[in-house]
Design an enzyme around this catalytic site. Structure first.
Site, PDB file in Angstrom:
ATOM      1  N   HIS A 193       0.901  -1.257  -0.128  1.00 11.72           N
ATOM      2  CA  HIS A 193      -0.094   0.073   0.275  1.00 11.72           C
ATOM      3  C   HIS A 193       0.786   1.456   0.051  1.00 11.72           C
ATOM      4  CE1 HIS A 193      -3.513  -2.055   0.040  1.00 11.72           C
ATOM      5  NE2 HIS A 193      -3.669  -2.547   1.167  1.00 11.72           N
ATOM      6  N   GLU A 219      -1.740 -16.490 -21.709  1.00 17.71           N
ATOM      7  CA  GLU A 219      -0.680 -16.341 -20.498  1.00 17.71           C
ATOM      8  C   GLU A 219      -0.192 -17.781 -20.039  1.00 17.71           C
ATOM      9  OE1 GLU A 219      -2.458 -14.311 -17.106  1.00 17.71           O
ATOM     10  OE2 GLU A 219      -4.275 -15.083 -17.451  1.00 17.71           O
ATOM     11  N   ASP A 232       2.186 -13.825 -16.384  1.00 17.85           N
ATOM     12  CA  ASP A 232       1.928 -15.286 -16.452  1.00 17.85           C
ATOM     13  C   ASP A 232       2.710 -15.796 -17.424  1.00 17.85           C
ATOM     14  OD1 ASP A 232       0.826 -15.955 -13.765  1.00 17.85           O
ATOM     15  OD2 ASP A 232      -1.110 -14.805 -14.543  1.00 17.85           O
ATOM     16  N   CYS A 243      -1.458  -7.013 -21.688  1.00 18.14           N
ATOM     17  CA  CYS A 243      -1.837  -5.986 -20.720  1.00 18.14           C
ATOM     18  C   CYS A 243      -0.899  -6.633 -19.494  1.00 18.14           C
ATOM     19  CB  CYS A 243      -3.194  -6.560 -20.009  1.00 18.14           C
ATOM     20  SG  CYS A 243      -3.507  -8.280 -19.760  1.00 18.14           S
TER      21      CYS A 243
END
Ligand code: PEP
Ligand code: MG
Length: 599
Positions: free
Chosen positions: A204, A446, A470, A517
């Site tokens: 975060h 992927e 991946d 992507c």
């Protein structure tokens, strides 16, 4: 200027530390070390049977106090950070997570141990599940559990939450780890940069730092032991480098880089809404990957042409039951409506194996990355899948939505998923619920078998989206979250380039769209080869969009195609990287990027 008087007495150390590049940019300033209460060392005590219920009560009060503390942090979050309060709300839910809350009580009662010890055991159990997850985003969520447990333990031990709201000058924060509550409590206008021993790209602190454009280097290991408050430091958030106590020459060099970076940032921000068109008129669509609705604003601000990947897992986390169709629909509709007329690509749930969602029943697996993940999980959980499909079809009626299925490794999976999509459409039709029957359907490529079968798969779908995170993991046999083999995780590996090329060719032959992507698409160094491939769109972290669009405008499609042919002839990654460097090296510094490297 900087106070350099001390340097005349003692030579500068120029101590260089390498961490993970958490948020780009360069900062130079004095360190401020955030001391952490040492509540990791918890003692085990046995509790007499007559005191067990008192111990349980003490635990419940510790949790209640933690809830009140979080609530007051949420109420005081400054305006510019309001988008991030979802993290604190998630922590609120974690405080009552069944495995942590009930688990602790069970440990106290069953083993007659003190509340602190029981919290530690329950939390360690949950953390070990998170840590085994294949996706770095979910793995990183183990740190959320740590932050939440520290709040409870702090109350049980009487330590209280650390308070760093009093910083009064502009500093570089150096901390072992920072919880979202701590980060949001800081007077951020006083923070020049963040450095942490723990954490990675998806922690975060990284997410918040990137959205506020504050440089950050994370995962430094032992920065808090090497750096003291008031030490002069240089932070290069783009390269993940920290230099403590720099000499004059280094300081001057970084000051120049900092000025260049800032000028460059100002320039790309001004131009981020211009189309990504090459010097010879080819238009590349540049889209964004998002995880939560709140990111949509930053996509629009940064000139994103749409959402190329909406990872939908977030809504399934930290809750006792999966989300309802209405909840999913509301969320997807909001994204679709705000982005319209731009495209929103919703990926169906990529969860399973050890990707953890408390509301879903998942078995323990030896090899979670090769287990019941993504489309495999969805096809075996028809109720959960149908709920999501109905919500997506309904949202498609209100915006420009397309759907894609993750981790396709067999043609049958696409066929079955499409059958279920048709069933979902029929049931909506019967119920008289508005939806779009004309949604575009895509497959993520992927897994190597999908690359090999791309020509056949192309007959089943409207588009491909290449998920290189991946694809590299599965084809080069490199665990994407294992630091030991991170140097072998190479997007410019000749095998990766050949696979991408094959997928693009199959798509073009079948006349369907082809996008990328994976993270590879967001790194400028890879752009010349990707442009040469003539992908229809690339999709990335929103923050990378302006720089990528700018670089597209400096390149020509014709030259990139010739360059790709040369790149495909190279036998090793080293040679491909050298070719990029020799051909485009001068462009990178001009555009403010670092030189390509093999690391
Ligand atoms: C990918 O694998 O490249 C991808 C985009 O999906 P994720 O990172 O969510 O697995
Ligand atoms: Mg993936």
């Amino acid at each position: 200027m900087f106070d350099t008087t001390a340097r005349h007495v003692k030579p500068a150390l120029n101590l260089t530390l390498q961490g993970i590049a958490g948020s780009p940019g360069i900062a130079i300033g004095k360190a401020y070390l955030v001391e952490q209460e040492d509540i990791d060392v918890v003692e085990k005590r046995f509790v007499k049977p007559e005191n067990i219920s008192g111990e349980v009560r003490r635990f419940k009060e510790g949790v209640k106090k933690a809830q009140q503390q979080l609530q007051s942090v949420i109420e005081e979050v400054p305006g510019e950070l309001k988008d991030h309060t979802y993290i604190l709300h998630a922590h609120m839910m974690l405080l009552k997570d069944r495995m942590i809350y009930n688990g602790t009580i069970e440990h106290i009662e069953r083993e007659s141990v003190n509340a602190e010890w029981a919290v530690k055991i329950a939390v360690d159990e949950v953390k070990s599940i998170f840590k085994k997850m294949p996706d770095p985003y979910f793995r990183e969520r183990a740190s959320d559990i740590t932050h939440v447990s520290k709040l409870i333990l702090g109350n049980l031990l009487g330590a209280g939450p650390s308070n760093i709201s009093h910083i009064d000058k502009r500093v570089i924060i150096v901390a072992h780890d920072l919880s979202p509550a701590e980060t949001t409590q800081m007077p951020l206008e006083k923070v020049k940069a963040f450095l942490t021993d723990l954490g990675g790209q998806t922690s975060h602190t990284g997410i918040i730092a990137r959205s506020l454009e504050i440089p950050a280097v994370l995962g430094l290991g032992n920065a808090t032991q090497l750096i003291m408050t008031d030490t002069l430091i240089i932070v290069d958030g783009s390269a993940g480098v920290v230099i403590a106590d720099p000499d004059e020459e280094t300081l001057t060099r970084y000051q120049e880089r900092k000025d260049l970076f800032e000028q460059y940032q100002a320039m790309i921000t001004r131009s981020s809404h211009l189309p990504a068109e090459t010097t010879d008129g080819f238009h590349l669509t540049v889209m964004a990957n998002i995880e939560v609705f709140e990111e949509v604003v930053s996509v629009i601000d940064r000139g994103g042409d749409g959402i190329g990947l909406y990872r939908t897992e977030f809504l399934y986390l930290n809750r006792p039951t999966p989300p309802s169709e209405q909840e999913l629909f509301d969320n997807y509709r909001d994204v679709a409506e705000i982005m319209a007329p731009r495209t929103v690509t919703i990926r169906t749930l990529d969860i399973g194996g050890d990707k953890f969602a408390s509301g879903l029943e998942l078995a323990e697996e030896m090899n979670p990355a090769l287990g019941l993940r993504a489309i495999r999980f969805s096809l075996q959980s028809p109720e959960i899948f149908e709920t999501q499909l109905r919500a997506i079809l309904r949202a498609a009626n209100l915006g420009n939505v397309r759907i894609m299925f993750p981790m396709i490794s067999q043609v049958d999976e696409v066929v079955q998923a499409k059958q279920m999509l048709n069933q979902a459409a029929e049931s909506l039709e019967k119920g008289g619920i508005p939806f779009s029957p004309n949604i575009e359907v895509g497959a993520m490529i992927e897994v190597p078998s999908a690359v090999i079968m791309a020509d056949i798969l192309a007959k089943e779908v409207d588009f491909f989206s290449i998920g290189t995170n991946d694809l590299i993991q599965y084809s080069l046999a490199i665990d994407r979250v294992n630091k030991q083999v991170a140097h072998l995780y190479q997007p410019l590996h000749p095998a990766v380039l050949r696979m991408v090329r094959r997928v693009v060719e199959a798509a073009k032959e079948a006349g369907i769209g082809v996008y990328m992507c994976g993270e590879m698409a967001g790194d400028p160094v890879n752009l010349p080869v990707l442009l040469g491939m003539e992908l229809d769109a690339i999709s990335m972290n929103p923050i990378s969009i302006p720089a990528l669009k700018m670089l597209v405008r400096m390149l020509s499609l014709k030259e990139s195609k010739l360059f790709l042919e040369e790149a495909l002839k190279q036998p090793t990654t080293t040679e491909v990287v050298k070719l990029v460097q020799d051909t485009y090296g001068p462009l990178f510094p001009k555009a403010g990027f670092s030189q390509p490297s093999q690391d």
